[in-house]
Design a protein around this motif. Structure first.
Motif, PDB file in Angstrom:
ATOM      1  N   ILE A 941      46.051  48.924  37.725  1.00 35.82           N
ATOM      2  CA  ILE A 941      46.558  47.593  37.135  1.00 35.82           C
ATOM      3  C   ILE A 941      46.069  46.487  38.018  1.00 35.82           C
ATOM      4  CG2 ILE A 941      48.704  48.618  36.321  1.00 35.82           C
ATOM      5  CD1 ILE A 941      50.151  47.911  38.791  1.00 35.82           C
ATOM      6  N   LEU A 942      45.094  46.772  39.078  1.00 36.56           N
ATOM      7  CA  LEU A 942      44.676  45.805  39.765  1.00 36.56           C
ATOM      8  C   LEU A 942      43.392  45.090  39.001  1.00 36.56           C
ATOM      9  CD1 LEU A 942      44.955  47.160  43.396  1.00 36.56           C
ATOM     10  CD2 LEU A 942      46.398  45.418  42.249  1.00 36.56           C
ATOM     11  N   SER A1533      45.125  44.222  31.066  1.00 37.95           N
ATOM     12  CA  SER A1533      44.097  44.609  30.758  1.00 37.95           C
ATOM     13  C   SER A1533      44.046  45.850  30.041  1.00 37.95           C
ATOM     14  CB  SER A1533      43.595  45.340  32.513  1.00 37.95           C
ATOM     15  OG  SER A1533      43.499  44.340  33.168  1.00 37.95           O
ATOM     16  N   ASN A1534      45.078  46.656  29.913  1.00 41.16           N
ATOM     17  CA  ASN A1534      45.113  47.692  28.899  1.00 41.16           C
ATOM     18  C   ASN A1534      45.282  47.301  27.541  1.00 41.16           C
ATOM     19  OD1 ASN A1534      47.640  46.967  29.343  1.00 41.16           O
ATOM     20  ND2 ASN A1534      48.701  48.636  29.134  1.00 41.16           N
ATOM     21  N   VAL A1879      33.101  52.575  24.100  1.00 40.99           N
ATOM     22  CA  VAL A1879      34.111  52.219  25.177  1.00 40.99           C
ATOM     23  C   VAL A1879      33.384  51.648  26.260  1.00 40.99           C
ATOM     24  CG1 VAL A1879      35.664  53.763  26.685  1.00 40.99           C
ATOM     25  CG2 VAL A1879      35.192  54.354  24.384  1.00 40.99           C
ATOM     26  N   LEU A1880      32.253  51.802  26.571  1.00 44.23           N
ATOM     27  CA  LEU A1880      31.740  50.997  27.573  1.00 44.23           C
ATOM     28  C   LEU A1880      31.427  49.534  27.375  1.00 44.23           C
ATOM     29  CD1 LEU A1880      28.921  53.608  28.967  1.00 44.23           C
ATOM     30  CD2 LEU A1880      31.119  53.034  30.090  1.00 44.23           C
ATOM     31  N   ILE A1881      31.155  49.407  26.328  1.00 47.20           N
ATOM     32  CA  ILE A1881      31.018  47.892  26.016  1.00 47.20           C
ATOM     33  C   ILE A1881      32.356  47.124  25.829  1.00 47.20           C
ATOM     34  CG2 ILE A1881      30.571  46.360  23.956  1.00 47.20           C
ATOM     35  CD1 ILE A1881      28.302  48.316  23.027  1.00 47.20           C
ATOM     36  N   ALA A1882      33.450  47.778  25.307  1.00 45.71           N
ATOM     37  CA  ALA A1882      34.897  47.396  25.494  1.00 45.71           C
ATOM     38  C   ALA A1882      35.254  47.056  26.907  1.00 45.71           C
ATOM     39  CB  ALA A1882      35.526  48.169  24.650  1.00 45.71           C
ATOM     40  N   TYR A1883      34.697  48.170  27.716  1.00 46.93           N
ATOM     41  CA  TYR A1883      35.313  48.150  29.077  1.00 46.93           C
ATOM     42  C   TYR A1883      34.583  46.975  29.988  1.00 46.93           C
ATOM     43  CZ  TYR A1883      35.734  49.481  34.209  1.00 46.93           C
ATOM     44  OH  TYR A1883      36.061  49.406  35.442  1.00 46.93           O
ATOM     45  N   PHE A1884      33.369  46.671  29.783  1.00 48.85           N
ATOM     46  CA  PHE A1884      32.471  45.826  30.490  1.00 48.85           C
ATOM     47  C   PHE A1884      33.010  44.504  29.804  1.00 48.85           C
ATOM     48  CE2 PHE A1884      29.813  49.328  31.498  1.00 48.85           C
ATOM     49  CZ  PHE A1884      29.962  49.014  33.037  1.00 48.85           C
ATOM     50  N   SER A1885      33.214  44.267  28.654  1.00 47.25           N
ATOM     51  CA  SER A1885      33.720  42.958  27.973  1.00 47.25           C
ATOM     52  C   SER A1885      34.969  42.797  28.617  1.00 47.25           C
ATOM     53  CB  SER A1885      34.001  43.113  26.499  1.00 47.25           C
ATOM     54  OG  SER A1885      32.690  43.649  25.944  1.00 47.25           O
ATOM     55  N   VAL A1886      35.967  43.441  29.016  1.00 48.67           N
ATOM     56  CA  VAL A1886      36.937  42.874  29.553  1.00 48.67           C
ATOM     57  C   VAL A1886      36.931  42.856  31.040  1.00 48.67           C
ATOM     58  CG1 VAL A1886      39.662  43.901  30.072  1.00 48.67           C
ATOM     59  CG2 VAL A1886      38.389  44.628  27.921  1.00 48.67           C
ATOM     60  N   PRO A1890      38.414  39.049  31.736  1.00 46.84           N
ATOM     61  CA  PRO A1890      39.499  39.806  31.385  1.00 46.84           C
ATOM     62  C   PRO A1890      40.691  38.785  31.034  1.00 46.84           C
ATOM     63  CG  PRO A1890      38.994  39.214  33.722  1.00 46.84           C
ATOM     64  CD  PRO A1890      37.942  38.767  33.045  1.00 46.84           C
ATOM     65  N   ARG A1891      40.309  38.075  29.995  1.00 47.63           N
ATOM     66  CA  ARG A1891      41.393  37.230  29.070  1.00 47.63           C
ATOM     67  C   ARG A1891      41.386  37.345  27.814  1.00 47.63           C
ATOM     68  NH1 ARG A1891      38.849  31.759  30.660  1.00 47.63           N
ATOM     69  NH2 ARG A1891      37.030  32.959  30.073  1.00 47.63           N
ATOM     70  N   HIS A1892      42.278  36.488  27.221  1.00 45.15           N
ATOM     71  CA  HIS A1892      42.640  36.654  25.820  1.00 45.15           C
ATOM     72  C   HIS A1892      41.498  36.069  24.923  1.00 45.15           C
ATOM     73  CE1 HIS A1892      44.946  36.292  21.984  1.00 45.15           C
ATOM     74  NE2 HIS A1892      44.878  35.358  22.058  1.00 45.15           N
ATOM     75  N   ASP A1893      41.120  36.806  24.105  1.00 44.88           N
ATOM     76  CA  ASP A1893      39.809  36.532  23.164  1.00 44.88           C
ATOM     77  C   ASP A1893      40.204  36.358  21.787  1.00 44.88           C
ATOM     78  OD1 ASP A1893      37.342  35.857  22.173  1.00 44.88           O
ATOM     79  OD2 ASP A1893      36.281  37.709  23.115  1.00 44.88           O
TER      80      ASP A1893
END
Length: 1959
Positions: A941-942, A1533-1534, A1879-1886, A1890-1893
């Motif tokens: 959660i960090l 983040s989750n 999953v990787l694209i989603a992860y690196f996008s966040v 790391p904000r509301h899109d």
């Protein structure tokens, strides 16, 4: 002639002549003994017998003949070798005791003897047999002798045994001696005098006199016994001259008189007084003294005089009566004396002091007054509030009585009051923490505000005195987050209760409790120690003692030998300062009380408690088991040696004068004061056993001793030393193993026996030099037991050594509990409590552990028996967490308690622990950090910036103890495992932490050397180091870290002994093996292990330590010049504790080998058979071909070999011939013939023999099949392997891989490397402060040559090839058919998507409502998530609510599974901020249940959005009300990650998106383009798997069989390899399709233009019309209204209001002008963008302006910037174009939101920041679409042709195997690679943003979203008003229940009214 008779020691020769025939004239006979000659000279004419002779020395019998006269001479004689001995057990005996003598006679069988035993030459005893035991007692002391003689009849003289002398002495005892001292009148110091002692006469006596510890003199009695003195008194005098007296000084001293002889000793202790005249006596006391119960001090001083007796008399000056009387005696050093006295009444008194001794007398007096006194005052305060009043506490200790008190705080006026002390003890409650016992103190409280540091003055008066005490109270700070400071000492209430005893060491740590969060602060700690006499005393500055260097850290280590014995108050100060301004924020302190007792050293004498030595041993060596240099102070060592254990002294003083029982005859028992002791055997008196005692004493240490027994064997024996390496103390702890070693150079066999007290004997460690007694064995030792190690040499001699084991009992009697027993992961706070264990105030160590991922996590350690508020993670829905508590006493004697808790997994992780974590790391609280990091690393959660802060803070943690190191290692492991390594800066920080951990573990400051903890630390560090090596690209860094691996491996090997099984340890990327070898251990690494030491042997019988680390390919060790596959590091050292590297001389002929994990693949080739037959028979042969590209692998160094293997032929052959040549008609050609029949044909070709250029080689294999018949054209399958294997080692000087010392091993298999140790220089990588660690690093590189098509072998008759091998062509045809069908289906789907509306206008919108809300509803994708029921909704705003609207009628199937539907809802006016949405459904349809995932409501007038996280299933409950999500909830983040995954799966997963893409996503990439990408991948995988088919990384034996089908793992491996190789091509093609610009008129609604811009309503006047080129006019013809214009007014009036209308998008001729992101940001109230990914979400107050005015103002700004149709730069860096003037203000809209009220204007709202970088990148040119299609078509055609060619080459069997590889590649891509990509694209996008899109929520809007047009609005409105109230669809279930309840109540009331009214 002569004869010689040789005799041994103590033997006698008896010579008897049977017959002698000669004469002196003829011969001469001589007997010679030791030079004496006996000659016979007489002539004897006839034979006769000679007399017998006895000789005690060697004798020679010689006969000399005269040959000219003597014709015959005859001599016959017989001799006996007689051993005659007389023995006794000792040489000194007691009078009256029986003395036993043993006489033995051997070799006299058959002789007539007459033997006697003679005592003192008088008494005789006959010897009747060959052995005689004689007992005799002696009445008087003295020296006696005894001998024995025998005479043989016929002999000339008798022979005797050696005379034996012995002593008889009186047994001494105090009762017999009756020792007394003659008392003289006095001894005057320093005049010479003498001490006279009297005692009864006994003989013999030796005297030794010791004055204190000074040996004065030794006297000896007369040498002979005098019978006349029996029963008389003996007087002994000792002179004490002035020199001796000055050594001790005047006063009373103790004299030790030791009376001893060889059989007994007596000690007499008596005082002696040296008197010195008393001079200058003075008595003093205070002028005013206190009253009972308090005492006062009277001091008396003299300039000289001792000893003296001081008498004190206190008299009243008024009555002259004696009130108090006391006395005190001073033995010596009497210059100052102190006497305590008490008085009960006030008044004037006189004290008289009298001092006297034997030679002088003096008096002195003084007066004083007794009245109530104040003794001590302590001032403190509580609280650090800035504005509130603070409590001031004044503690006063004094005599009972009344006083006047003035209390002054700062500059305030003094407060006067009366102070009454009425009790001696008070009970207080609610006090602050105090450094003393407050019971004797009276408490006075006050309050004040402290804005600055103030001085508090307390003035107390009695009748004649005033007492002034001053204290400073620090200034009050601003509101502090610090709640309390607590020392973790295990005390429940804090304060000073009973002190903690520091037996060996004590570790204290600090807990800071916070009530709020402050991100940036630091804590400065300061520990202080004050020595006090009791816990009542207030610690003063003058009582402070110096602590060690750790006194400024949050953890304090107190060693018992670092402080003097006594009582100490330990105080800690904590000062919290801000990191930004460096100002003090808060302060706090805490106290505890400890006691340092006098210590005892626990040690043994090395070698064992009992040691055997052979008669061949010349020197006995002794050494202590502890290193005294580690102990502070002057440690004294004294060695003593005695023949019996009873004679060993208990004190070193007696041992220095005692002679009785000494090993050195009549000398003192004391031998040496050195660290070690060596005794020569020839200096010891003869004895079968000896005892050695070592006494150790020193300042602050109680004297203690250890003994060792030495048994001397009567025959030679090997030298055996029992050495203990672990747990080597008198009392062992079963918590860690005992490691023993039997040192014996000559031993070839060893045995170990454990003898229990019960008599049971256990055999251990068979034939091993080392023996480990682990916990399972030690648990059997309940009482004192023995373990014996025995060594055997090659002659069969043996010797043993014994160690006495006594267990140290662990704590017992207590219990541990955990509360609660179950809870929720990450949320529930558990508490573990233990009680009932602590005995006798000895602080126990409590260690709380939990287990996760095969690692034990240390949560807390120290004296605190409670673990509070800890949470645990959970990996599954339900799980149990194991907790165990180690309760350890001194020297690690531990009890383990196991507990467990049950957890249920929480799907919403608790993020509140982040604040607790930052408080813990800022205060450097390692224990709290370890407790919080465990659940946080699992929850992940960090954020990135928070992880960086954690790394920076953790890197500064101070660590001193092993437990702290363990916790720090756990924290770093959780950080790396849970959050990863983000950048190189983190790598450097973690490397520094690892350095500090290593240094602390190797140099621990505590004695807590738990092997399990050390291994756990090493395991965590290896895990972290392997992650660092994976992250870094620096090869030098990796080599250094591999050296760290070696050092950490040595920690893992700490408890490993030679002979144990190989220890293995590893992570995902590193595998380690560790073992110890010696000459009695067979090397377990030989054989099938991947690492081998073929020629290993122990060097000089030393232990060899071997460490092997193998790194897999995830850690890249490639350099610019070399690529490697596998890396192995090896470290070999000798020695047990001090390891020494093996040098080159020792490593001669040592070879290291290792196997490759990656084996070269084996390909199948087919050989065509040709048979020639004639009359004589048939002859068959076959040939096959293979092509591969060759290039020179290297140009220098040793030879490499191209190795070709041909094997697994399925036919018998006679011989084989292989030839290799180039295909370019060059001159190169090689040939190799094999004439033997073999299963494997190997051809190794030196690289020097091959072309030095890139060329294509053709390998021809020709086999002779012999005379057997084979059908011409049949095929033979052969397995072919062609590869180059290179073995390398790391050259540290070159910083690159070298090849000089490693080579391919040809004899032990084809896939092995060997390297010569003596040719490789070990790398010595050195860390700061660490010694060099030698290691050798090896690597291998395997180069495999893929197959190529041999076109000469191909037949171009396709139909014939299809008949022989239809597999490839059939597969291609199937895929082309499937692709054609897929294109048709995809094209139809694309057309449907273009026609499909993007939103639905609900049918029940009122015709007069023009305020638009755009509601988008996401139905879940889980099974049965859609609904067939009627669904209704209502918007609830801040100002008002909307009407109920039906968004789906029964069985409409609008809200289906996974659907995203947008609805247009209109209202008369603005609803205000949307506060909630209420939704309900009925039970209609076949599947009424519905799962609502999320929802977004968009105000199209102001472009505001409200987002709802629903996640609700409408099942039993049919109505729910949803509130908008906060920004914090949206940006978790989750949740961001899950949203990204959902959207990307439906858009970017090429395979899944064919079915699951959303309607508007066809504008980004059509289904036809997606189908083309999928087909491209299929054909690329086909050709790639064909090329590499057969080259696997698996062994041949790995075959899976399913019924009739079987395949190899190699087929799957080729599929995986092919999928990975082909993945990039289709991926980039999809990018080209996705980002290519669309032509004008394309119905692409997906753009940044429509995501964020506000839309215009119908009928609005646009001030920028001239810039838009008929924008509204073009749209008017395409609106819904125009489509319905031809309908009649009546038809419009009869519009079906029960059916929602789908909003259509009609293509336009001209595109709508775009709106830039910058302007959209301005409209959406976004703050300016700043660099970086982490934006600050600002909470601002809503301004008192209407939204109409806001938009109008923005429109004016935009209009002013776009004037002149030019671009200008905005303040935030954005550029505005002329086309952006199309933006219009909503200020002119009649339906805009009205002004806000004053209450609304004060409410806070959140501005959502939309990152422009989240939009799609700029599109590429449209022409790229044609490039992509060309690549797809060309790749498919090329793949088809090449696959057909390969299919004709391989044959049908190989093609069938190929299908397995192809299917595995296809499945892996669809399921693994594409999913992983998404999953990787989603992860690196966040991770990047790391904000509301908004793109994750809002589908694109069409250019115009307008309500439908109506002709007869009034009729429709009236119809709605008439039908809606009666339609239950528009009433929510909650309202229905409320109405029914209201109606029921009204009916009841009406009935009651009717009953009351008469009819």
């Amino acid at each position: 002639m002569s004869w010689e008779i040789q005799l041994k020691e103590r033997e006698i020769a008896y010579l008897q002549f049977d017959e002698v025939l000669f004469s002196c004239a003829k011969a001469k006979l001589k007997l010679t003994e030791n030079g004496n000659v006996i000659s016979i000279c007489k002539s004897i004419k006839k034979p006769r017998y000679f007399p017998n002779f006895v000789f005690e020395k060697e004798v020679v019998i010689s006969l000399e003949r005269f040959t000219n006269k003597c014709s015959e001479t005859k001599i016959s004689f017989v001799y006996n070798r007689i051993d005659f001995r007389l023995m006794t057990i000792d040489t000194h005996f007691q009078t009256g005791g029986k003395v036993q003598f043993v006489a033995t006679l051997t070799g006299a069988t058959g002789l007539n003897l007459d033997c006697k035993v003679v005592y003192n030459k008088k008494n005789k005893t006959e010897l009747p047999t060959e052995t005689l035991t004689v007992e005799r007692s002696f009445e008087y002391p003295g020296m006696y002798s005894i001998y024995a003689e025998c005479k043989i009849n016929g002999s000339i003289k008798p022979f005797t045994a050696e005379e034996l002398f012995f002593h008889v002495e009186d047994a001494l005892s105090a009762s017999k001696l009756q020792i007394s001292q003659q008392q003289s009148t006095f001894h005057t110091y320093p005049a010479s005098t003498e001490l006279i002692f009297h005692h009864k006469y006994y003989f013999p006596i030796s005297y030794a006199l010791m004055l204190n510890d000074v040996i004065i003199t030794e006297l000896q009695t007369a040498p002979t016994f005098d019978k006349k003195k029996i029963s008389s008194n003996e007087t002994v005098k000792f002179k004490l001259n002035s020199t001796i007296q000055r050594l001790v000084g005047p006063g009373i001293h103790y004299v030790t008189l030791l009376l001893q002889n060889h059989v007994s000793s007596v000690t007499f202790l008596t005082p002696v007084t040296f008197n010195k005249e008393i001079k200058n006596l003075k008595v003093m006391t205070k002028q005013y003294v206190g009253l009972q119960p308090n005492s006062f001090i009277i001091s008396a001083t003299v300039s000289q005089g001792a000893p003296l007796n001081l008498s004190i008399n206190i008299k009243s000056t008024q009555t002259r009566l004696t009130i108090y009387k006391t006395s005190k005696f001073c033995p010596r050093n009497c210059h100052s004396m102190v006497v305590e006295a008490t008085l009960s009444r006030a008044g004037m008194y006189k004290v008289e002091a009298t001092a006297r001794n034997k030679i002088s007398l003096m008096t002195s007096n003084t007066t004083f007054e007794a009245l109530p006194q104040i003794f001590d005052v302590y001032i403190t305060s509580r609280g650090f509030n800035f504005e509130t009043r603070r409590e001031v506490f004044v503690f006063i200790r004094g005599d009972l009585g009344k006083y006047e008190m003035n209390l002054t705080i700062g500059k305030n006026a003094a407060k006067n009051s009366t102070l009454t002390i009425s009790k001696s003890k008070y009970e207080h409650e609610g006090l602050p923490n105090l450094p003393f016992d407050a019971k004797p103190y009276k408490l006075i409280k006050d309050e004040s505000i402290f804005r600055e540091t103030r001085q508090v003055t307390v003035l107390i008066r009695n009748d004649k005195q005033s007492f002034r005490f001053v204290g400073n109270v620090p200034k009050a700070l601003q509101t502090s987050c610090l709640e309390s400071v607590r020392i973790r000492d295990g005390k429940v209430g804090g304060g000073l209760d009973e002190p903690l005893k520091v037996v060996e060491e004590l570790v204290l740590s600090v807990d800071l409790n916070f009530i709020c969060v402050r991100e940036l602060f630091s804590v400065d700690y300061k520990w202080r120690a004050y020595r006090v006499t009791s816990k009542v005393d207030i610690p003063k500055t003058g009582d402070e003692v110096q602590l060690n260097a750790s006194s400024v850290e949050p953890e304090l280590l107190i060693k018992a030998d670092a402080l003097l014995p006594g009582l100490y108050v330990i105080k800690v100060y904590a000062n919290i300062t801000s990191d930004d301004y460096h100002m003090s924020l808060a302060k706090g302190d805490d106290f505890t009380l400890v006691e340092i007792p006098k210590r005892k050293l626990n040690f043994l004498i090395k070698g064992g408690n009992v040691v055997e030595a052979g008669i061949n041993t010349t020197v006995l060596k002794f050494e202590s088991s502890i290193d005294f240099t580690k102990h502070e102070g002057n440690i004294k060592r004294d060695w003593f040696c005695a023949v019996t254990q009873e004679d060993l002294p208990m004190t070193k003083e007696i041992g220095k004068i005692q002679r009785k029982g000494s090993c050195f005859d009549w000398k003192a028992l004391w031998v040496s004061g050195n660290d070690t002791l060596e005794i020569s055997r020839n200096k010891l008196i003869p004895s079968e056993q000896y005892y050695v005692r070592l006494i150790i004493s020193g300042p602050h240490y109680d004297a203690t001793f250890a003994d060792q027994k030495i048994i001397i064997k009567s025959k030679p024996a090997p030298v055996v030393i029992l050495r203990c390496w672990s747990n080597c103390e008198k009392l062992f702890s079963s918590h860690k193993p005992i490691i023993l070693q039997l040192e014996c150079d000559d031993c070839i066999r060893h045995s170990w026996i454990l003898s229990l007290k019960s008599g049971q004997q256990l055999s251990l460690c068979k034939n091993k030099r080392f023996c480990k007694l682990n916990k399972s064995i030690l648990d059997k030792v309940k009482t004192s037991s023995n373990v014996t190690g025995t060594g055997y040499n090659k002659d069969g001699d043996k010797a043993s050594a014994t160690l006495i084991l006594a267990p140290l009992l662990p704590p017992s009697g207590g219990i541990c509990k955990v509360h609660p027993r179950s809870g929720i992961a990450y949320v529930t706070k558990f508490n573990v409590t233990c009680h009932g264990y602590a005995p006798d105030r000895v602080p126990l160590k409590y260690k709380f552990f939990t287990a996760e991922k095969d690692q034990n996590n240390l949560l807390q350690h120290g004296c605190d028996p409670n673990l509070n508020d800890v949470t645990f993670p959970s990996k599954s829905s339900f799980s149990d967490v194991m907790i165990w508590v180690e309760i350890c006493g001194p020297r690690q004697a531990c009890t383990v308690k196991n507990l467990s808790v049950s957890l249920t997994k929480n799907h919403h992780d608790n993020t509140d622990v982040i604040s607790d974590l930052f408080n813990a790391i800022s205060s450097q609280n390692l224990q709290q950090t370890a407790q919080l990091m465990l659940p946080m690393s699992s929850a992940n959660i960090l954020e990135r910036f928070q992880i960086s802060k954690v790394y920076e803070r953790v890197a500064k943690y101070p660590i001193k103890t092993l437990m702290s190191v363990k916790q720090l290692a756990d924290v770093v492991r959780h950080l790396v495992d849970g959050f990863g390594v983000i950048n190189d800066y983190h790598v450097r920080l973690i490397a520094k932490i690892m350095d500090r951990i290593e240094h602390t573990v190797r140099n621990p400051s505590t004695s807590d050397d738990d092997d399990d903890v050390i291994r756990s630390i090493a395991a965590s560090c290896i895990f972290v180091t392997s992650h660092l090596m994976q992250f870094s690209d620096d090869i030098s860094f990796k080599i250094k870290e591999s050296s760290r691996m070696t050092r950490l491996g040595k920690l893992l090997m700490a408890s490993l002994i030679p002979g144990e099984d190989t220890m293995t340890f590893g992570t995902k990327s590193v595998k380690g093996k560790f073992l110890k070898l010696n000459n009695d251990v067979i090397n377990p690494l030989n054989g099938s292990s991947s690492f081998r030491l073929p020629n290993i042997q122990t060097l000089n019988n030393e232990v060899i330590n071997v460490e092997v680390f193998t790194y897999d390919s995830s850690i890249n060790f490639n350099t610019r010049t070399h690529k490697v596959d596998q890396v192995t590091s090896v470290s070999m050292t000798t020695g047990w504790q001090n390891e020494i590297p093996i040098n080159r001389n020792e490593a001669k002929n040592q070879t290291i080998g290792f196997s490759l994990p990656a084996q070269p693949g084996k390909a199948n080739i087919t050989m065509r058979v040709e048979s020639e037959c004639d009359v004589a028979g048939c002859h068959s042969k076959a040939a096959g071909w293979a092509l591969f590209d060759w290039m020179l692998y290297k140009r220098d160094g040793n030879d490499l070999f191209l190795t070709i293997h041909v094997e697994n032929m399925d036919q018998k052959i006679r011989n084989c011939t292989m030839s290799l040549q180039t295909t370019d008609q060059g001159s190169f050609k090689l040939k190799k013939e094999f004439h033997e029949k073999e299963l494997l044909y190997t051809w190794s070709i030196s690289e020097r023999s091959l072309p030095h250029r890139q060329v294509e080689l053709n390998l021809t294999v020709f086999v002779d099949l012999g005379a057997g018949f084979y059908r011409t054209g049949s095929l033979i399958n052969v397995t072919l392997t062609s590869f180059i294997l290179n073995c390398l080692h790391w050259e540290d000087r070159m910083r690159d891989w070298g090849e000089s010392s490693c080579k391919v091993h040809q004899n032990a298999g084809i896939f092995n490397c060997e390297c010569d140790v003596d040719q490789v220089t070990p790398n010595r990588v050195k860390r700061s402060g660490e010694e060099e660690i030698p290691q050798i690093i090896y690597a291998s590189h395997l180069l495999v040559f893929p197959n190529k098509i041999n076109y000469d072998q191909l037949s171009w008759n396709l139909w014939e090839q299809f008949q022989q091998n239809p597999v490839i062509i059939s597969v291609l045809l199937v895929f082309y058919v499937i692709y054609a069908l897929l294109l048709i289906w995809a094209r139809n789907k694309d057309k449907d998507a273009q026609k499909k509306g993007l939103f639905i206008e609900v049918a029940d919108n009122s015709p007069n409502d023009q305020y638009r809300y755009y509601v988008t509803i996401y139905t879940g994708s889980r099974p049965n998530a859609g609904t067939t029921a009627t669904v209704s909704m209502r918007l609830l705003g801040k100002r008002q609510r909307s009407n109920a609207h039906v968004i789906q009628r029964e069985n409409d199937n609008v809200l289906s599974v996974g659907s995203v539907q947008s609805f247009l809802i209109t209202t008369p006016n603005s609803l205000g901020d949307i506060k909630a949405v209420r939704m309900w459904r009925n039970d209609g349809g076949s599947s009424p249940k519905w799962y609502l995932e999320r929802m977004v409501v968009r105000d199209l007038e102001t472009n505001e959005c409200w987002f709802f996280l629903c996640g609700t299933r409408f099942s039993d409950v049919t109505e729910y009300t949803f509130r908008p999500a906060t920004l914090e909830e949206l940006q978790q983040s989750n949740k961001l990650f899950l949203l990204k995954c959902e959207n990307h799966f439906k858009d970017r997963h090429v395979w899944y998106s064919l079915y699951g893409m959303r309607p508007w996503q066809h504008g980004v990439m059509t289904r036809v383009e997606r189908a083309a990408t999928c087909s491209l991948f299929i054909f690329m995988v086909m050709i790639t798997s064909m090329m590499f088919h057969g080259h696997s990384h698996a062994l041949d034996g790995n075959v899976l069989t399913f019924g009739h089908y079987s395949f190899k793992w190699s087929h799957i491996a080729v599929g995986i390899q092919s999928a990975l190789i082909c993945f990039p091509g289709p991926f980039f093609i999809s990018l080209m399709f996705r980002h290519a610009q669309r032509r004008k008129g394309n119905k692409n609604l997906i753009s940044g233009n429509n995501l964020e811009s506000p839309k215009l309503t119908r009928g609005q006047q646009n001030p920028a019309t001239s810039l838009v080129q008929n924008h509204d006019a073009q749209k008017t013809g395409n609106t819904i209204k125009q489509n319905n214009r031809n309908r009649s007014e009546r038809e419009n009036a009869k519009v079906d209001q029960n059916k929602n209308k789908i909003g259509q998008y009609i293509p336009e001729d001209n595109d709508r002008p775009s709106i830039s992101r910058e302007i959209a940001n301005i409209i959406n109230k976004q703050p300016p963008k700043f660099p970086g990914k982490f934006e600050i979400v600002k909470e601002t107050k809503r301004r008192e302006k209407t939204r109409r005015n806001d938009l109008l103002m923005k429109n004016k700004i935009i209009s002013s910037r776009v004037e002149g149709d030019t671009s200008r730069v905005e303040k935030n860096g954005a550029t505005t174009s002329s086309a952006e003037k199309a933006l219009t203000s909503s200020a002119v809209r009649p339906s805009a939101r009205p002004p806000l009220s004053a209450a609304e204007a004060q409410q806070e709202f959140t501005i959502l920041e939309i990152d422009p970088n989240t939009l799609d990148p700029l599109a590429i040119v449209h022409f790229s679409i044609y490039v992509a299609w060309f690549y797809v078509v060309a790749a498919m055609i090329a793949s088809t042709v090449i696959c057909v060619l390969y299919g004709m080459t391989y044959g049908i069997e190989t093609c069938r195997d190929w299908l397995v590889s192809f299917v595995s590649a296809f499945i892996q891509t669809v399921i693994v690679l594409e999913s992983l990509k998404v999953v990787l694209i989603a992860y690196f996008s966040v991770l990047n943003n790391p904000r509301h899109d908004l793109r994750d929520w809002i589908p694109p809007l069409p250019p115009s979203v307008r309500p439908r047009s109506y002709v007869n609005r009034g009729a429709i409105r009236r119809k709605q008003k008439r039908e809606k109230p009666t339609n239950p669809t528009y009433r929510s279930p909650t309202r229905e229940r409320t109405n029914r309840k209201k109606n029921t109540q009204e009916n009841i009331e009406m009935r009651l009214i009717k009953q009351r009214v008469p009819s």
